[in-house]
Design an enzyme around this catalytic site. Structure first.
Site, PDB file in Angstrom:
ATOM      1  N   GLY A 359       0.866  -1.056   0.125  1.00  0.00           N
ATOM      2  CA  GLY A 359       0.040   0.361  -0.528  1.00  0.00           C
ATOM      3  C   GLY A 359       1.074   0.838   0.240  1.00  0.00           C
ATOM      4  O   GLY A 359       2.223   1.262   0.050  1.00  0.00           O
ATOM      5  N   VAL A 363      -0.406   4.693   5.800  1.00  0.00           N
ATOM      6  CA  VAL A 363      -1.664   4.501   5.787  1.00  0.00           C
ATOM      7  C   VAL A 363      -1.659   3.481   7.268  1.00  0.00           C
ATOM      8  O   VAL A 363      -2.585   2.410   7.200  1.00  0.00           O
ATOM      9  CB  VAL A 363      -1.858   2.883   4.658  1.00  0.00           C
ATOM     10  CG1 VAL A 363      -2.435   4.299   3.101  1.00  0.00           C
ATOM     11  CG2 VAL A 363      -0.819   1.928   3.568  1.00  0.00           C
ATOM     12  N   GLY A 364      -0.322   2.859   7.776  1.00  0.00           N
ATOM     13  CA  GLY A 364      -0.017   2.236   8.332  1.00  0.00           C
ATOM     14  C   GLY A 364       0.726   0.601   8.480  1.00  0.00           C
ATOM     15  O   GLY A 364       0.067  -0.144   9.367  1.00  0.00           O
ATOM     16  N   SER A 686      -2.158   2.427 -18.534  1.00  0.00           N
ATOM     17  CA  SER A 686      -4.316   2.781 -18.212  1.00  0.00           C
ATOM     18  C   SER A 686      -4.227   4.012 -19.064  1.00  0.00           C
ATOM     19  O   SER A 686      -5.307   4.586 -18.650  1.00  0.00           O
ATOM     20  CB  SER A 686      -3.839   2.744 -16.326  1.00  0.00           C
ATOM     21  OG  SER A 686      -3.241   3.781 -16.051  1.00  0.00           O
ATOM     22  N   LYS A 729      -7.461   4.795  -7.368  1.00  0.00           N
ATOM     23  CA  LYS A 729      -7.746   5.386  -8.336  1.00  0.00           C
ATOM     24  C   LYS A 729      -9.110   6.053  -8.145  1.00  0.00           C
ATOM     25  O   LYS A 729      -9.048   7.643  -7.967  1.00  0.00           O
ATOM     26  CB  LYS A 729      -7.987   4.655 -10.075  1.00  0.00           C
ATOM     27  CG  LYS A 729      -6.933   4.815 -10.376  1.00  0.00           C
ATOM     28  CD  LYS A 729      -6.367   3.977 -11.747  1.00  0.00           C
ATOM     29  CE  LYS A 729      -5.451   3.585 -11.964  1.00  0.00           C
ATOM     30  NZ  LYS A 729      -5.197   2.616 -13.489  1.00  0.00           N
TER      31      LYS A 729
END
Length: 790
Positions: A359, A363-364, A686, A729
């Site tokens: 991640g 975020v931990g 993408s 996203k």
């Protein structure tokens, strides 16, 4: 034919004793029955039957013996000499002949002749030789050399077999078996079997005695040599090392070491004892012994296996992250269930013992590892792998190098103090590789449950069992982790937080921690939810909460300064006060301004920092297309895959220009695609539909609707192909204030399963299969398009 000579003789019972033919011994007549038998023998030619008595049972075979009185014992009893002559078979009891010795038991017996004894046959001579050899070995082992010499003169096989009765090691049952075995061959076999058992027992006792004696002599010799060595060292002024050697010897004896580790430690201690303190290896061996003895061999912490309590600990430490918490609780539930049913813990591939948390930063992930250890009741150790390029950092240095140390895995076990800690392998995606080796390859053994029970560190050179260790790795991107290493780990993805998540985390975790760090009391400051949202939206647009915590810390430090200066409390911080503490907003919505012009479209991407919003700008320069470049210039540090996507987008636009009202002359110029920010490297397929949309917007003069963002790979046929990172996203689009998102139809499952309902609320998703659908959604109607500037 058997001998049928019948004899009638008195009986001398032998309780617990057996006399074989040929034996001469002295008996003490202590019982009245024995005395009566001796008196009766006088009227029976001085002979008596010696009959063994076992409990209340008499033997079937006895011995005819001649008895003579020798003397009286000091207690007044008789002592007689007994010469056993031959075996007799007991027939029946009879009265005393002529009334003589009527108070004594008389038996009618039949003599056993040579024919009966020789009933078995031709192997007697071989058995006799073998028995004589074993019996002589027994006598010589006991030092009875004269008896061994006398045994060699015995030639009769029956007499030789009966000589086994002199062995003191035979039991009563064995002696009785010899007496009752009439055939000589069978008797020799029995005697040989008994003699072999005696010889084996003697050999074992001799070996034990020799080992004990040698051990005692070795210990005494070592003690004497150590005393001499201590005296020599004292004379040389090196007597300081003996105390450390004895201390190491005591520590090795007291430590709960595996046998292989103990042997290696004792071997190294022997080397240390023999070498001089001036030797450079002296300190190396000491360091090695210290490392080995400080490792927690055999020490494990007891797991806390209550899933409910573990979930409460994880929820208290971290907001959200439901997937990760569920996986940890499942792991504990399986262990608890197996323990409750008496099953051993399961180890091996697929048991969830090696996890990787993937991640964006903040975020931990790292703090989650410490929470997992606390929830399981285990020790926690962190191993930072970012930038590590030397394989020896994982496997350790060989002891031949100066300054050698064990690897980081061993040091983590040593730091934790147990053999089953939670080890956090931080930033595993940032491992490097150079001429010193590939640390990622060294981790393959560490993170493979089929191998790590015998992990061998180069410094220790000993097998270390890592099968009970719970490894949790962290990474920002899974793409940069080598495939074989990623295959050994279970991937758990942590996407960025929503605005509501950040507000909850700030209120429940960040504010209390930073308020305490600033020295403020709970009642001295109040930060409203609106203020937190203002900080989130205007100052800290990120996937995690690291910058959010820094911003809150800055606010609280300024509040602490005003309180210290005498300001009245409580100090209230509202949304309107945030610029006073943090300055002007760092993030403004420039997308609307960009989207107001034709040739600018909004795309979505995933970076190492989570989801991101990027703009694709298209321009055309008059003149013929530049040769060799295909009429296309690309800027913005684009990778090869993204460059190929741009080429595909332009080819599709040229092939379908008439469908969108683009004149052929407009395609003759040099096209330029730029993706800000230009200093940030970008790659991936993408952005394909985003580039198509920017080119068509430029050529048709129709701007892209400002509330629309898009992501998807495009093919030459105009198909929109699925992409990855849907949740990140969508988070990026929501943070930027975009309300409509164009996604490939192939990502429908990811949208419904990975993106929470709360995150989708208030947003519109267009699932498309072809580029035409994208353009119809994203481009403003032709009548609303402003005139292009000349």
């Amino acid at each position: 034919m058997p001998n049928t000579n019948i004899l009638t003789l008195p009986v001398l019972p032998l309780p617990g004793a057996v006399v074989l033919p040929g034996m001469v011994l002295t008996l003490s007549l202590e019982s009245e029955e024995a005395n009566r038998a001796f008196e009766a023998a006088k009227v029976a030619d001085g002979r008596v039957i010696l009959l063994p008595q076992v409990g209340s049972r008499y033997a079937r075979v006895g011995t005819v013996a001649a008895v003579d009185e020798l003397a009286r014992t000091p207690g007044g009893g008789r002592a007689v000499a007994v010469r056993a002559e031959a075996r007799v078979a007991v027939q029946r009891g009879v009265p005393a002949p002529g009334g003589a010795g009527a108070s004594t038991t008389w038996l009618e017996v039949s003599e056993i002749g040579p024919e009966e004894e020789a009933a078995e046959g031709p192997d007697v001579a071989g058995l006799a030789r073998e028995y004589r050899a074993v019996a002589e070995s027994i006598l010589e082992a006991r030092g009875a050399h004269p008896l061994a010499q006398a045994l060699r003169s015995v030639t009769d096989p029956g007499t030789l077999a009966d000589s086994a009765g002199y062995l003191p090691d035979l039991s009563l049952d064995q002696r009785l078996e010899l007496l009752e075995t009439v055939p000589v061959a069978a008797r020799l076999r029995a005697a040989l079997r008994f003699a072999r058992d005696v010889l084996a027992d003697l050999s074992l006792k001799e070996r034990i005695r020799t080992d004990v004696t040698e051990g005692m002599e070795k210990a005494q010799r070592e003690f004497l040599l150590r005393q001499q060595l201590a005296a020599i060292r004292k004379e040389l002024g090196e007597d300081g090392g003996e105390g450390s050697v004895e201390e190491y010897r005591r520590r090795i004896a007291e430590a709960d070491l595996p046998e292989a580790v103990r042997s290696a430690a004792e071997r190294e201690l022997g080397r240390l004892e023999r070498m001089s303190e001036a030797s450079p290896e002296h300190s190396w061996v000491q360091t090695w012994l210290d490392t080995v003895l400080e490792l927690p061999w055999g020490h494990t912490s007891e797991d806390q296996l209550d899933p409910g309590e573990a979930r409460a600990v994880l929820d208290a430490d971290h907001h959200g992250l439901a997937d990760v918490k569920d996986r940890i609780v499942e792991y504990l539930a399986v262990r608890q269930l197996r323990a409750a049913r008496g099953l051993p813990p399961v180890s091996g591939r697929g048991q969830g013992a090696i996890l990787v948390l993937v991640g964006p930063p903040g975020v931990g992930k790292t703090s989650l590892g410490a929470s997992v250890a606390r929830a399981m009741g285990r020790r926690f150790a962190r191993v930072a792998l970012g930038g590590v390029r030397d394989e020896a950092e994982i496997r350790g240095h060989r002891r031949t190098y100066v300054g050698a140390l064990p690897g980081r895995i061993v040091r983590a076990i040593k730091e934790a103090g147990t053999m089953n800690p939670v080890v956090m392998l931080d930033e595993v995606d940032k491992l490097g590789a150079d001429w010193r080796g590939d640390p990622a390859s060294a981790l393959l053994e560490v993170l493979d449950p089929a191998q790590n029970h015998t992990f061998r560190d180069h410094y220790l050179d000993l097998d270390l069992d890592l099968s009970d260790v719970l490894f949790i790795a962290t990474a920002n991107l899974a793409d940069t982790i080598p495939g074989p290493l990623l295959d050994r780990m279970e991937v758990l993805r942590l996407d960025g937080y929503t605005e509501d998540d950040k507000v909850a985390i700030a209120s429940g975790h960040l504010l209390p921690r930073q308020r305490e760090a600033a020295g403020l009391l709970p009642g001295e400051v109040e930060v409203t939810e609106a203020a937190i949202r203002a900080v989130v939206n205007d100052h800290t647009r990120e996937a995690g909460v690291r910058n959010l915590e820094r911003a809150l810390a800055k606010i609280l430090r300024k509040v602490a300064g005003s309180v210290a200066s005498g300001a009245s409390t409580p100090v209230r911080v509202d949304a309107a006060d945030v610029p006073t503490y943090l300055g002007r907003p760092l993030f403004r919505s420039e997308l609307a301004a960009r989207s107001g012009l034709p040739g600018v479209s909004t795309g979505l991407a995933v970076t190492g920092a989570g989801g991101d919003v990027l703009a694709v700008e298209a321009a055309v320069v008059g003149g013929e297309a530049a040769g060799g470049a295909g009429g296309l210039t690309l800027t913005g540090q684009l990778g090869d895959v993204m460059k190929e996507s741009a080429t595909i987008a332009l080819s599709w636009v040229r092939g379908h220009a008439p469908e969108w009202g683009v004149p052929p002359a407009a395609l003759a110029g040099q096209f330029h695609l730029h993706v800000p920010a230009g200093a940030v490297p970008k790659d991936g397929p993408s952005a394909g539909i985003t580039m198509v949309t920017a080119l068509v917007s430029l050529l048709t003069g129709r701007p892209v609707r400002p509330e629309v963002a898009m992501t998807g790979e495009v093919s030459l046929q105009g198909r929109v192909l699925p992409i990855g990172g849907v949740k990140q996203k969508v988070l990026a689009a929501r943070r930027a204030g975009l309300t409509e998102v164009v996604l490939p139809a192939g990502n429908r499952a990811e949208l419904e399963e990975e993106v929470p309902e709360a995150l989708r609320a208030g947003m519109t998703f267009h699932l498309v299969e072809e580029v035409g659908e994208v353009l119809r959604v994203a481009l403003a109607p032709a009548q609303e398009a402003p005139a292009r500037a000349a």
